[in-house]
Enzyme design. Structure first.
Site, PDB file in Angstrom:
ATOM      1  N   HIS B  62      10.881  60.416  56.908  1.00 21.48           N
ATOM      2  CA  HIS B  62      10.492  59.431  55.888  1.00 21.48           C
ATOM      3  C   HIS B  62       9.830  60.072  54.671  1.00 21.48           C
ATOM      4  O   HIS B  62      10.025  59.627  53.544  1.00 21.48           O
ATOM      5  CB  HIS B  62       9.610  58.346  56.517  1.00 21.48           C
ATOM      6  CG  HIS B  62      10.374  57.481  57.479  1.00 21.48           C
ATOM      7  ND1 HIS B  62       9.958  57.224  58.761  1.00 21.48           N
ATOM      8  CD2 HIS B  62      11.571  56.847  57.341  1.00 21.48           C
ATOM      9  CE1 HIS B  62      10.849  56.444  59.368  1.00 21.48           C
ATOM     10  NE2 HIS B  62      11.842  56.220  58.533  1.00 21.48           N
ATOM     11  N   GLU B 106      18.419  45.465  54.394  1.00 25.67           N
ATOM     12  CA  GLU B 106      18.776  45.849  55.771  1.00 25.67           C
ATOM     13  C   GLU B 106      19.755  44.814  56.302  1.00 25.67           C
ATOM     14  O   GLU B 106      19.503  43.615  56.210  1.00 25.67           O
ATOM     15  CB  GLU B 106      17.487  45.900  56.603  1.00 25.67           C
ATOM     16  CG  GLU B 106      17.666  45.876  58.107  1.00 25.67           C
ATOM     17  CD  GLU B 106      18.362  47.112  58.675  1.00 25.67           C
ATOM     18  OE1 GLU B 106      17.883  48.230  58.452  1.00 25.67           O
ATOM     19  OE2 GLU B 106      19.400  46.939  59.351  1.00 25.67           O
ATOM     20  N   ASP B 137      24.093  42.638  53.379  1.00 25.93           N
ATOM     21  CA  ASP B 137      24.972  43.797  53.264  1.00 25.93           C
ATOM     22  C   ASP B 137      24.562  44.671  52.066  1.00 25.93           C
ATOM     23  O   ASP B 137      24.537  44.207  50.926  1.00 25.93           O
ATOM     24  CB  ASP B 137      26.404  43.285  53.082  1.00 25.93           C
ATOM     25  CG  ASP B 137      27.408  44.417  52.951  1.00 25.93           C
ATOM     26  OD1 ASP B 137      27.046  45.569  53.271  1.00 25.93           O
ATOM     27  OD2 ASP B 137      28.552  44.152  52.528  1.00 25.93           O
ATOM     28  N   ASP B 155      19.073  54.940  53.740  1.00 23.94           N
ATOM     29  CA  ASP B 155      18.409  55.311  55.002  1.00 23.94           C
ATOM     30  C   ASP B 155      19.194  54.617  56.109  1.00 23.94           C
ATOM     31  O   ASP B 155      18.739  53.647  56.706  1.00 23.94           O
ATOM     32  CB  ASP B 155      16.961  54.821  54.918  1.00 23.94           C
ATOM     33  CG  ASP B 155      16.173  55.093  56.188  1.00 23.94           C
ATOM     34  OD1 ASP B 155      16.692  55.776  57.077  1.00 23.94           O
ATOM     35  OD2 ASP B 155      15.035  54.588  56.281  1.00 23.94           O
ATOM     36  N   THR B 157      22.114  54.398  59.514  1.00 23.67           N
ATOM     37  CA  THR B 157      22.533  55.027  60.768  1.00 23.67           C
ATOM     38  C   THR B 157      23.698  55.980  60.458  1.00 23.67           C
ATOM     39  O   THR B 157      24.046  56.191  59.299  1.00 23.67           O
ATOM     40  CB  THR B 157      22.951  53.949  61.792  1.00 23.67           C
ATOM     41  OG1 THR B 157      23.918  53.088  61.174  1.00 23.67           O
ATOM     42  CG2 THR B 157      21.757  53.102  62.209  1.00 23.67           C
ATOM     43  N   ASP B 158      24.300  56.526  61.494  1.00 23.04           N
ATOM     44  CA  ASP B 158      25.350  57.521  61.304  1.00 23.04           C
ATOM     45  C   ASP B 158      26.648  56.896  60.776  1.00 23.04           C
ATOM     46  O   ASP B 158      26.828  55.689  60.866  1.00 23.04           O
ATOM     47  CB  ASP B 158      25.582  58.242  62.641  1.00 23.04           C
ATOM     48  CG  ASP B 158      24.300  58.902  63.111  1.00 23.04           C
ATOM     49  OD1 ASP B 158      23.668  59.598  62.303  1.00 23.04           O
ATOM     50  OD2 ASP B 158      23.911  58.697  64.280  1.00 23.04           O
TER      51      ASP B 158
END
EC number: 2.5.1.16
Lengths: 275, 275
Positions: B62, B106, B137, B155, B157-158
């Site tokens: 972070h 988010e 979205d 930031d 996820t994969d």
């Protein structure tokens, strides 16, 4: 059979590797030795359940533990490796054209023998005529060779069991005496994420002996946390202030001259740890 | 009961954590969400079996994903975080006195809700009046807000499943438009040890959009390999050439002004990868 190696260094955060085949497993006089072939990192040397080196990522550790001291010293001719029976450090040291002789002092002859057999792409330089292999106690060897080496590299296992005596002030004093008048010492010194007290104590002990003592870091995927520390002690040359513009061009995969300098810039929590 | 979490990101090199307790486990609209309490890293957020953040090492990720762009920009006022529902990035962004507003966009409201409940030391800044939370979205949000943010932080996820659209040239073009005329973009971009092709492609895609594109690295013990990359795209300011001498003093555990510069110095194999 779905075979996995569970690494035993960190109790509650355990790295596991899927294994194709166990190539050798034996109890030596000093430790449990295994070489296994894994899907993710290829063949790896495992001592007392802890991954020491792998054919896929060995270059990070071996380049950083050798090229930083050898390029900090303006003319390294004689180099001692304490431990390092896999030969990876010797391989990198012999890339330096100034080096005339490397002594590898490894306590466990079985490590040398099995790495020659099963990890030839790491160990091949052990056959080089400039490399002298001495099977025996590093502490004794260092004590008996005063003013003998330009660079001493402590490429040991972790500070428990066989390698315990290779960490701490009394050994660093012996290394100071073993070095020539402008010599440099480097050791692998664990990760500050899991073993901050080891990093702190080694730094403090080295600092009490060497006029210039610094820590540098490298990213090593098969070592716990992936973020590893090395401690360097120097009698005369500062590794961060050295002029690298005219050093030899050698073939590397991790080390660069810019990274040589940048790897000494520490995260805040590590700076605080060794203050 | 001896309970272990086996991380599922890398197939044949699997990190495992001993678990004290599962605090929450649910299928959300988008993913499998869990927050577990572990012996080694305390409470951690796990999405689709992959560790996202932990109370013990969250500071590295972070701090590095926020302070590098925010100190590269001379006067960041409005910041957008795409993803980052745990609130850790918002916590660091709000340490900057120039920042007037942070929007967190988010897609999965459950992440925000459960992190507020179970990871308060990471998520507390989500309650700050300067923080606006938008559940929806990120691609749509970015598309609908032109010339609106000084810094955009992805930031995510994969790049598989829910976050796939957050990697690649078409999204980076949208981010370019969403930024003000001297804006800066940063994304987490995986590890070059395990996913070199992701690192290479993201860099190439960002470079096609931003006049200044650079990669930087940080040591994160709970991410695969422990050595993580971030890609930064900037319209005007070079993160390696910025004058940091008069920037605000903020409280950090990993980031320092010296490390800001040094973290852009890449190992040779990563330099080669993005050449």
């Amino acid at each position: 059979m779905d075979l996995w190696l569970k690494e035993s260094q960190i109790e509650d955060a355990v790295m596991t590797y899927r294994v194709k085949q166990t190539l050798i497993r034996e109890k030596t006089e000093y430790q449990d030795l295994a070489i296994v072939d894994t899907y993710s990192f290829g063949r790896m040397l495992v001592l007392d359940g802890i991954v020491q080196t792998t054919v896929r990522d060995e270059y990070v550790y071996h380049e950083m533990i050798t090229h930083i001291p050898l390029f900090t010293h303006p003319n390294p001719k004689k180099v001692l490796v304490v431990g390092g029976g896999d030969g990876g450090a010797v391989k990198e040291i012999l890339k330096h054209p100034t080096v005339e002789k490397v002594v590898l002092c490894e306590i466990d002859g079985e490590v040398v023998k099995q790495c020659k057999k099963y990890l030839p792409e790491i160990s091949f330089a052990l056959e080089d005529p400039k490399c002298e292999i001495f099977i025996g106690d590093g502490i004794k060897y260092v004590h008996e060779h005063r003013n003998s080496f330009d660079v001493v590299i402590v490429d040991s296992t972790d500070p428990f069991g066989a390698a315990e005596g290779l960490f701490g002030g009394s050994f660093y004093k012996e290394i100071y005496e073993c070095l020539t008048k402008d010599g440099i010492f480097v050791a692998q010194t664990e990760t500050p994420f899991y073993l901050p007290e080891v990093v702190r104590d080694v730094y403090k002990d080295a600092k009490a002996v060497f006029p210039i003592t610094k820590l540098f870091m490298a990213g090593i995927p098969t070592y716990p946390s992936g973020f590893w520390s090395f401690t360097l002690g120097s009698k005369r040359y500062d590794p961060q202030k050295v002029n690298l513009s005219s050093t030899a061009d050698i073939n590397t995969k991790y080390y660069t001259k810019e990274l040589h300098i940048a790897s000494f810039v520490l995260p805040k929590f590590i700076e605080d740890l060794i203050r």
